[in-house]
Design a protein around this motif. Structure first.
Motif, PDB file in Angstrom:
ATOM      1  N   GLY A  94      74.087  -5.088 -22.105  1.00 54.39           N
ATOM      2  CA  GLY A  94      74.236  -5.920 -23.291  1.00 54.39           C
ATOM      3  C   GLY A  94      75.562  -6.642 -23.372  1.00 54.39           C
ATOM      4  O   GLY A  94      75.900  -7.221 -24.403  1.00 54.39           O
ATOM      5  N   GLY A  95      76.343  -6.632 -22.288  1.00 50.13           N
ATOM      6  CA  GLY A  95      77.628  -7.317 -22.278  1.00 50.13           C
ATOM      7  C   GLY A  95      77.473  -8.792 -21.937  1.00 50.13           C
ATOM      8  O   GLY A  95      76.382  -9.359 -21.958  1.00 50.13           O
ATOM      9  N   THR A  96      78.602  -9.415 -21.605  1.00 47.30           N
ATOM     10  CA  THR A  96      78.591 -10.842 -21.323  1.00 47.30           C
ATOM     11  C   THR A  96      78.145 -11.158 -19.900  1.00 47.30           C
ATOM     12  O   THR A  96      77.778 -12.290 -19.612  1.00 47.30           O
ATOM     13  CB  THR A  96      80.002 -11.430 -21.548  1.00 47.30           C
ATOM     14  N   GLU A  97      78.190 -10.163 -19.007  1.00 48.02           N
ATOM     15  CA  GLU A  97      77.820 -10.405 -17.618  1.00 48.02           C
ATOM     16  C   GLU A  97      76.299 -10.357 -17.455  1.00 48.02           C
ATOM     17  O   GLU A  97      75.638  -9.449 -17.943  1.00 48.02           O
ATOM     18  CB  GLU A  97      78.469  -9.360 -16.696  1.00 48.02           C
ATOM     19  N   ARG A  98      75.753 -11.347 -16.737  1.00 46.83           N
ATOM     20  CA  ARG A  98      74.312 -11.404 -16.515  1.00 46.83           C
ATOM     21  C   ARG A  98      73.869 -10.375 -15.476  1.00 46.83           C
ATOM     22  O   ARG A  98      72.785  -9.800 -15.596  1.00 46.83           O
ATOM     23  CB  ARG A  98      73.917 -12.812 -16.053  1.00 46.83           C
ATOM     24  N   TYR A  99      74.721 -10.154 -14.476  1.00 49.90           N
ATOM     25  CA  TYR A  99      74.345  -9.274 -13.375  1.00 49.90           C
ATOM     26  C   TYR A  99      75.189  -7.997 -13.403  1.00 49.90           C
ATOM     27  O   TYR A  99      76.301  -7.979 -13.925  1.00 49.90           O
ATOM     28  CB  TYR A  99      74.526  -9.998 -12.042  1.00 49.90           C
ATOM     29  N   ALA A 100      74.636  -6.946 -12.805  1.00 52.25           N
ATOM     30  CA  ALA A 100      75.330  -5.654 -12.775  1.00 52.25           C
ATOM     31  C   ALA A 100      76.586  -5.757 -11.918  1.00 52.25           C
ATOM     32  O   ALA A 100      76.523  -6.175 -10.760  1.00 52.25           O
ATOM     33  CB  ALA A 100      74.406  -4.580 -12.218  1.00 52.25           C
ATOM     34  N   ILE A 101      77.713  -5.386 -12.491  1.00 53.39           N
ATOM     35  CA  ILE A 101      78.978  -5.407 -11.763  1.00 53.39           C
ATOM     36  C   ILE A 101      79.702  -4.075 -11.977  1.00 53.39           C
ATOM     37  O   ILE A 101      79.394  -3.323 -12.898  1.00 53.39           O
ATOM     38  CB  ILE A 101      79.891  -6.576 -12.196  1.00 53.39           C
ATOM     39  N   VAL A 102      80.647  -3.801 -11.105  1.00 56.78           N
ATOM     40  CA  VAL A 102      81.503  -2.628 -11.187  1.00 56.78           C
ATOM     41  C   VAL A 102      82.945  -3.112 -11.232  1.00 56.78           C
ATOM     42  O   VAL A 102      83.320  -4.016 -10.467  1.00 56.78           O
ATOM     43  CB  VAL A 102      81.286  -1.705  -9.965  1.00 56.78           C
ATOM     44  N   THR A 103      83.754  -2.549 -12.113  1.00 64.90           N
ATOM     45  CA  THR A 103      85.154  -2.965 -12.198  1.00 64.90           C
ATOM     46  C   THR A 103      85.910  -2.589 -10.928  1.00 64.90           C
ATOM     47  O   THR A 103      85.505  -1.695 -10.180  1.00 64.90           O
ATOM     48  CB  THR A 103      85.856  -2.309 -13.397  1.00 64.90           C
ATOM     49  N   ASP A 104      87.022  -3.275 -10.696  1.00 64.85           N
ATOM     50  CA  ASP A 104      87.852  -2.955  -9.533  1.00 64.85           C
ATOM     51  C   ASP A 104      88.308  -1.494  -9.575  1.00 64.85           C
ATOM     52  O   ASP A 104      88.360  -0.814  -8.541  1.00 64.85           O
ATOM     53  CB  ASP A 104      89.078  -3.869  -9.484  1.00 64.85           C
ATOM     54  N   LYS A 105      88.639  -0.993 -10.774  1.00 66.70           N
ATOM     55  CA  LYS A 105      89.096   0.387 -10.914  1.00 66.70           C
ATOM     56  C   LYS A 105      87.990   1.364 -10.545  1.00 66.70           C
ATOM     57  O   LYS A 105      88.210   2.336  -9.810  1.00 66.70           O
ATOM     58  CB  LYS A 105      89.568   0.627 -12.351  1.00 66.70           C
ATOM     59  N   ALA A 106      86.779   1.110 -11.053  1.00 63.52           N
ATOM     60  CA  ALA A 106      85.660   1.993 -10.725  1.00 63.52           C
ATOM     61  C   ALA A 106      85.320   1.919  -9.245  1.00 63.52           C
ATOM     62  O   ALA A 106      85.016   2.930  -8.612  1.00 63.52           O
ATOM     63  CB  ALA A 106      84.438   1.640 -11.572  1.00 63.52           C
ATOM     64  N   MET A 107      85.394   0.730  -8.676  1.00 63.01           N
ATOM     65  CA  MET A 107      85.078   0.591  -7.254  1.00 63.01           C
ATOM     66  C   MET A 107      86.092   1.325  -6.393  1.00 63.01           C
ATOM     67  O   MET A 107      85.729   1.949  -5.383  1.00 63.01           O
ATOM     68  CB  MET A 107      85.033  -0.892  -6.875  1.00 63.01           C
ATOM     69  N   ALA A 108      87.358   1.279  -6.749  1.00 66.46           N
ATOM     70  CA  ALA A 108      88.368   2.026  -5.999  1.00 66.46           C
ATOM     71  C   ALA A 108      88.045   3.518  -6.028  1.00 66.46           C
ATOM     72  O   ALA A 108      88.197   4.220  -5.024  1.00 66.46           O
ATOM     73  CB  ALA A 108      89.762   1.766  -6.583  1.00 66.46           C
ATOM     74  N   ALA A 109      87.570   4.014  -7.181  1.00 69.80           N
ATOM     75  CA  ALA A 109      87.179   5.418  -7.280  1.00 69.80           C
ATOM     76  C   ALA A 109      85.954   5.699  -6.419  1.00 69.80           C
ATOM     77  O   ALA A 109      85.899   6.705  -5.701  1.00 69.80           O
ATOM     78  CB  ALA A 109      86.896   5.779  -8.738  1.00 69.80           C
ATOM     79  N   PHE A 110      84.954   4.824  -6.468  1.00 71.02           N
ATOM     80  CA  PHE A 110      83.748   5.007  -5.658  1.00 71.02           C
ATOM     81  C   PHE A 110      84.094   5.043  -4.172  1.00 71.02           C
ATOM     82  O   PHE A 110      83.561   5.853  -3.413  1.00 71.02           O
ATOM     83  CB  PHE A 110      82.765   3.873  -5.924  1.00 71.02           C
ATOM     84  N   GLN A 111      84.992   4.156  -3.744  1.00 67.31           N
ATOM     85  CA  GLN A 111      85.360   4.117  -2.329  1.00 67.31           C
ATOM     86  C   GLN A 111      86.112   5.385  -1.921  1.00 67.31           C
ATOM     87  O   GLN A 111      85.931   5.886  -0.806  1.00 67.31           O
ATOM     88  CB  GLN A 111      86.184   2.862  -2.045  1.00 67.31           C
ATOM     89  N   MET A 112      86.944   5.909  -2.817  1.00 68.64           N
ATOM     90  CA  MET A 112      87.657   7.149  -2.521  1.00 68.64           C
ATOM     91  C   MET A 112      86.669   8.301  -2.375  1.00 68.64           C
ATOM     92  O   MET A 112      86.784   9.134  -1.461  1.00 68.64           O
ATOM     93  CB  MET A 112      88.670   7.456  -3.634  1.00 68.64           C
ATOM     94  N   ILE A 113      85.681   8.369  -3.274  1.00 74.27           N
ATOM     95  CA  ILE A 113      84.674   9.419  -3.201  1.00 74.27           C
ATOM     96  C   ILE A 113      83.865   9.297  -1.916  1.00 74.27           C
ATOM     97  O   ILE A 113      83.599  10.284  -1.233  1.00 74.27           O
ATOM     98  CB  ILE A 113      83.748   9.366  -4.434  1.00 74.27           C
ATOM     99  N   ALA A 114      83.469   8.077  -1.574  1.00 78.16           N
ATOM    100  CA  ALA A 114      82.671   7.862  -0.359  1.00 78.16           C
ATOM    101  C   ALA A 114      83.443   8.286   0.887  1.00 78.16           C
ATOM    102  O   ALA A 114      82.879   8.885   1.806  1.00 78.16           O
ATOM    103  CB  ALA A 114      82.254   6.398  -0.259  1.00 78.16           C
ATOM    104  N   ARG A 115      84.744   7.988   0.926  1.00 76.34           N
ATOM    105  CA  ARG A 115      85.541   8.403   2.087  1.00 76.34           C
ATOM    106  C   ARG A 115      85.549   9.924   2.221  1.00 76.34           C
ATOM    107  O   ARG A 115      85.471  10.469   3.322  1.00 76.34           O
ATOM    108  CB  ARG A 115      86.977   7.873   1.969  1.00 76.34           C
TER     109      ARG A 115
END
Length: 297
Positions: A92-113
């Motif tokens: 329900g936000g302003t973005e039309r498509y699903a996105i992940v913030t840079d901060k969340a992505m940095a966390a996801f990449q750390m977990i994946a590593r």
């Protein structure tokens, strides 16, 4: 503006999914003078219930991938016959498509590593974040990450949910309670009361040791350090309980050698909250924790 887009990927060629995805992105970048970055871990779909891993489906390689790009470029890439397709945002936000913030992505990449390029990944519809505390991990490989802590029953550990700004999340399993700092307690839990009550006898024993002119034991020092580190930034809705917590923190930090200048911000918070305390037993406890000759009236 560039974002991390969450994108479906189903390879048009059986097998070699990673190589095909990388080749398609590289080909698009060369042909269009673009700079799309691909993050494509193996997605392990997970369901979390009551803070525990309830079920794991078979790994789905590249059911979701992440593309760092402008919206124009990612739409052009997904418009080609290559298996990429955009996901509409349901937040329900302003973005039309699903996105992940840079901060969340940095966390996801750390977990994946940490999990050898495998990312535990699930929908937020499958977990009740209202049950958890907002925390920061302060020790270990994931130090610095913030998320929601769901403690495991009868264990001194729990799972930390790292959320994006949409319906997706990842998880770090079995984080020790001693490795977290509470930023905000869940509104549905009694944990702050239980943690405070459990600490009082330990604090009083350490204070008695100190006043007897003896050195604190290693166990006493550890208890003081862990409590202050875990609780000093916590915010509570109940001013009476927060005053009690702040009084305990002040006493613990004094025993650990903190000076008046270091304690000043904490004491100012404590003074503001102390006026809310009316229970005689609580007031007596807080007075007993003050340095000799400086009781609160």
């Amino acid at each position: 503006m560039r974002h991390w887009f969450v994108v479906n990927y189903i390879s048009t060629v059986p097998g070699r999914n990673r190589e095909r995805a990388e080749m398609d992105v590289e080909r698009f970048n060369r042909s269009n003078n673009a700079d799309i970055q691909l993050f494509a871990p193996t997605i392990r779909q997970t369901r979390i219930k009551n803070g525990r891993e309830e079920a794991i489906e078979r790994p789905l390689t590249f059911h979701y991938v992440f593309l760092h790009a402008t919206e124009q470029d990612v739409k052009r890439l997904a418009g080609q016959d290559n298996g990429f397709s955009l996901i509409l945002s349901r937040t329900g936000g302003t973005e039309r498509y699903a996105i992940v913030t840079d901060k969340a992505m940095a966390a996801f990449q750390m977990i994946a590593r940490h999990f050898e390029n495998t990312l535990p990944f699930f929908s937020l519809a499958e977990v009740d974040l209202q049950e958890g505390d907002r925390i920061e991990i302060v020790d270990g490989e994931f130090a610095g990450l913030q998320g929601t802590y769901l403690p495991s029953p009868r264990r001194a550990s729990g799972n930390v949910i790292i959320t994006a700004d949409n319906e997706f999340a990842s998880v770090i399993f079995d984080v020790k309670a001693s490795h977290i700092k509470v930023l905000e307690f869940s509104k549905t839990t009694r944990r702050p009361y239980d943690l405070i009550d459990a600490f009082i006898p330990r604090l009083l024993a350490a204070k008695a040791t100190f006043e007897a002119g003896e050195a604190l034991t290693q166990k006493q020092l550890t208890d003081l350090i862990l409590f202050t580190r875990r609780m000093e930034d916590a915010r509570l809705d109940n001013h009476k309980i927060e005053a009690k917590l702040l009084g305990l923190l002040l006493a613990a930090k004094r025993l650990l050698g903190a000076d008046d200048e270091t304690l000043r911000p904490l004491r100012e918070r404590y003074s503001r909250r102390l006026t809310a305390v009316t229970n005689p037993k609580t007031l007596a406890l807080l007075n007993s924790l003050e340095p000799s000759g400086n009781p609160h009236k």
